[in-house]
Scaffold this active site. Structure first.
Site, PDB file in Angstrom:
ATOM      1  N   SER A   1     -10.761  -0.470   3.251  1.00 49.20           N
ATOM      2  CA  SER A   1      -9.980  -0.622   4.489  1.00 49.20           C
ATOM      3  C   SER A   1      -9.547   0.741   4.987  1.00 49.20           C
ATOM      4  CB  SER A   1      -8.725  -1.445   4.234  1.00 49.20           C
ATOM      5  OG  SER A   1      -9.048  -2.707   3.743  1.00 49.20           O
TER       6      SER A   1
ATOM      7  N   ARG B   1       0.838  -1.211   0.000  1.00 55.70           N
ATOM      8  CA  ARG B   1       0.000   0.000   0.000  1.00 55.70           C
ATOM      9  C   ARG B   1       0.874   1.264   0.000  1.00 55.70           C
ATOM     10  NH1 ARG B   1      -3.194  -3.533  -0.652  1.00 55.70           N
ATOM     11  NH2 ARG B   1      -5.337  -3.613   0.152  1.00 55.70           N
TER      12      ARG B   1
ATOM     13  N   GLU C   1      -4.888   3.914   6.224  1.00 61.06           N
ATOM     14  CA  GLU C   1      -4.562   3.739   4.814  1.00 61.06           C
ATOM     15  C   GLU C   1      -5.098   4.940   4.037  1.00 61.06           C
ATOM     16  OE1 GLU C   1      -5.481  -0.280   2.743  1.00 61.06           O
ATOM     17  OE2 GLU C   1      -6.634   1.197   1.648  1.00 61.06           O
TER      18      GLU C   1
HETATM   19  N1  EPU Z   1     -11.261 -10.671  10.116  1.00 63.22           N
HETATM   20  C1  EPU Z   1     -11.821 -10.545  11.356  1.00 63.22           C
HETATM   21  N2  EPU Z   1     -12.893  -9.701  11.509  1.00 63.22           N
HETATM   22  C2  EPU Z   1     -13.417  -8.998  10.463  1.00 63.22           C
HETATM   23  C3  EPU Z   1     -12.845  -9.136   9.191  1.00 63.22           C
HETATM   24  C4  EPU Z   1     -11.753  -9.994   9.034  1.00 63.22           C
HETATM   25  O1  EPU Z   1     -11.367 -11.161  12.329  1.00 63.22           O
HETATM   26  O2  EPU Z   1     -14.371  -8.242  10.677  1.00 63.22           O
HETATM   27  C5  EPU Z   1     -10.098 -11.553   9.939  1.00 63.22           C
HETATM   28  C6  EPU Z   1     -10.407 -12.611   8.890  1.00 63.22           C
HETATM   29  O3  EPU Z   1     -10.923 -13.758   9.481  1.00 63.22           O
HETATM   30  C7  EPU Z   1      -9.074 -12.862   8.268  1.00 63.22           C
HETATM   31  C8  EPU Z   1      -8.336 -11.561   8.434  1.00 63.22           C
HETATM   32  O4  EPU Z   1      -9.027 -10.799   9.411  1.00 63.22           O
HETATM   33  O5  EPU Z   1      -8.357 -13.837   8.978  1.00 63.22           O
HETATM   34  C9  EPU Z   1      -8.159 -10.804   7.146  1.00 63.22           C
HETATM   35  O6  EPU Z   1      -9.400 -10.408   6.614  1.00 63.22           O
HETATM   36  P1  EPU Z   1      -9.662 -10.275   5.030  1.00 63.22           P
HETATM   37  O7  EPU Z   1      -9.205 -11.502   4.320  1.00 63.22           O
HETATM   38  O8  EPU Z   1     -11.067  -9.814   4.856  1.00 63.22           O
HETATM   39  O9  EPU Z   1      -8.651  -9.166   4.519  1.00 63.22           O
HETATM   40  P2  EPU Z   1      -8.027  -7.825   5.162  1.00 63.22           P
HETATM   41  O10 EPU Z   1      -6.631  -8.103   5.547  1.00 63.22           O
HETATM   42  O11 EPU Z   1      -8.931  -7.282   6.197  1.00 63.22           O
HETATM   43  C10 EPU Z   1      -7.054  -6.964   2.884  1.00 63.22           C
HETATM   44  C11 EPU Z   1      -7.017  -5.641   2.198  1.00 63.22           C
HETATM   45  C12 EPU Z   1      -8.309  -5.410   1.416  1.00 63.22           C
HETATM   46  C13 EPU Z   1      -8.460  -6.538   0.415  1.00 63.22           C
HETATM   47  C14 EPU Z   1      -8.505  -7.858   1.184  1.00 63.22           C
HETATM   48  C15 EPU Z   1      -8.590  -9.056   0.262  1.00 63.22           C
HETATM   49  C16 EPU Z   1      -5.591  -4.183   3.540  1.00 63.22           C
HETATM   50  C17 EPU Z   1      -5.515  -3.062   4.523  1.00 63.22           C
HETATM   51  N3  EPU Z   1      -6.813  -4.572   3.176  1.00 63.22           N
HETATM   52  O12 EPU Z   1      -8.063  -6.871   3.879  1.00 63.22           O
HETATM   53  O13 EPU Z   1      -8.184  -4.195   0.701  1.00 63.22           O
HETATM   54  O14 EPU Z   1      -9.647  -6.393  -0.347  1.00 63.22           O
HETATM   55  O15 EPU Z   1      -7.297  -8.011   1.967  1.00 63.22           O
HETATM   56  O16 EPU Z   1      -7.374  -9.219  -0.412  1.00 63.22           O
HETATM   57  O17 EPU Z   1      -4.548  -4.685   3.103  1.00 63.22           O
HETATM   58  C18 EPU Z   1      -8.634  -1.860   0.766  1.00 63.22           C
HETATM   59  O18 EPU Z   1      -7.426  -1.692   0.760  1.00 63.22           O
HETATM   60  O19 EPU Z   1      -9.448  -0.890   0.772  1.00 63.22           O
HETATM   61  C19 EPU Z   1      -9.154  -3.218   0.805  1.00 63.22           C
HETATM   62  C20 EPU Z   1     -10.455  -3.475   0.942  1.00 63.22           C
END
Ligand code: EPU
Length: 347
Positions: free
Chosen positions: A247, A173, A343
């Site tokens: 995010s 990012r 972010e």
């Molecule tokens: N999780 C929770 N609670 C929640 C949501 C998620 O405990 O409410 C846990 C999930 O179980 C999982 C982990 O957190 O183990 C990660 O969650 P997720 O796979 O949804 O991805 P993220 O790390 O929260 C990132 C990016 C997103 C992107 C997704 C999918 C960042 C800051 N965010 O989210 O990007 O769509 O992976 O690849 O890196 C964005 O940048 O605006 C964005 C949406």
């Protein structure tokens, strides 16, 4: 979302306007005024306005922006449209897109043309020109994986310069446009190299593979894009219905000692291993575990399906959203000793 005021006859493109509401120009749907506003639809138009005045804010799709107050001075909205095939090479194409092309529509266009590479990045809000600034990423793919350079206007010299992948200094990012060159350039065009056949599918992240298997479809740019759209729509709010900027925080990276200390405290900690003994922790998990998921305070709150997404249900104030974000940041730090960094750009 309110009706866009950009298309009203009073707001002709490539002309200066005063006192313009930015509400329809940020995906949080927050009310804030621009003292002066100019929508540039070409590089020449952009140069014309920069000769007169340097903007205090350069706006693309407004999808990574938290407006906490009115903007003094000039807001320049970059709305350069272009979809061009520059070159066909063996099995690949080199494409150039205008910075103002809406990202998802552009991804859909490349898929309709039969090109592969951007499908995992489907349904990300924002515009093409903003994508390299924070090296957008989702489902195991980052913009930099298919990037072949960009053109940007030097705000001081008004010369167009070309940046290749190395000079963009992409990270998680991050890029030089968010770092040492922040505020010095305006991106006007972005180039991508995409595959025509022999696509390199990324199916291992999240539920992509299982969705494809369930539907009986073989992997293709189109079927993967459909799966990503289905996953994102089930978890992330549509900004045209509930104001949000995806995010809100980045996923924090910890050193090995920080990670081990936290893991001792919380053996159920989720993490991804990074090179050089570093660990990325999902900010969503931390915020969720701290009890903020679904929290609502008047018009603003935390999304009930993804704790990393802050939302404006309608009529909320940017300053209240920012106050909530800071409270969450402090609470996560108190509970887990981990500092979350936004972010989004906060104005
Ligand atoms: N999780 C929770 N609670 C929640 C949501 C998620 O405990 O409410 C846990 C999930 O179980 C999982 C982990 O957190 O183990 C990660 O969650 P997720 O796979 O949804 O991805 P993220 O790390 O929260 C990132 C990016 C997103 C992107 C997704 C999918 C960042 C800051 N965010 O989210 O990007 O769509 O992976 O690849 O890196 C964005 O940048 O605006 C964005 C949406």
């Amino acid at each position: 979302m309110p009706e866009s005021n950009v298309n009203s006859p009073a707001l002709q493109p490539d002309m200066l306007h005063s006192d313009v509401s930015l509400r329809s120009l940020n995906t949080f749907g927050l009310e804030a005024k621009a003292e002066r506003y100019y929508r540039a639809t070409s590089v020449d138009s952009l140069k014309r306005i920069l000769k007169v005045e340097q903007p205090s804010l350069v706006l693309g799709g407004g999808s990574n922006l938290l407006l906490t107050k009115d903007v003094e001075g000039l807001v320049v909205h970059v709305d350069i449209r272009e979809r061009r095939l520059l070159q066909e090479r063996e099995g690949c194409v080199l494409l150039q897109a205008g910075a103002g092309e809406p990202w998802h529509e552009y991804v859909m266009h490349t898929i309709a043309e039969g090109y592969g590479g951007l499908e995992n990045l489907s349904l990300i809000p924002g515009v093409v020109g903003a994508a390299p600034i924070q090296n957008i990423g989702a489902y195991g793919v980052e913009l930099k994986d298919h990037f072949s350079g960009l053109k940007a206007l030097n705000r001081e010299t008004l010369e167009e310069e070309f940046f290749d992948e190395n000079s963009c200094k992409f990270g998680y990012r991050a890029s030089c446009f968010k770092g040492e060159l922040k505020g010095k350039y305006i991106i006007t065009h972005v180039r991508f190299t995409l595959t025509v056949d022999h696509h390199d599918h990324r199916l291992n992240y999240g539920d992509i593979r299982s969705i494809l298997e369930k539907s009986g479809k073989s992997p293709s740019p189109k079927s993967i894009s459909d799966a990503v759209v289905a996953i994102r729509s089930s978890k992330l709010p549509d900004p045209s219905e509930i104001g949000n900027s995806g995010s809100f925080f980045k996923n924090p990276e910890l050193s090995e000692s920080e990670f081990l200390a936290l893991q001792k405290l919380r053996p159920d900690l989720r993490f991804y291993e990074l090179p050089e003994n570093r660990y990325k922790i999902p900010a969503a998990w931390l915020i969720d575990q701290a009890g903020w998921k679904g929290h609502r305070r008047g018009a603003i709150g935390v999304h009930d399906k993804q704790a990393l997404v802050l939302v404006n249900h309608g009529g909320g104030k940017g300053e209240d959203l920012w106050a909530l974000a800071k409270e969450i940041q402090q609470d996560v730090e108190d509970k887990f000793g981990v500092k979350l960094n936004p972010e989004v750009n906060v104005i």
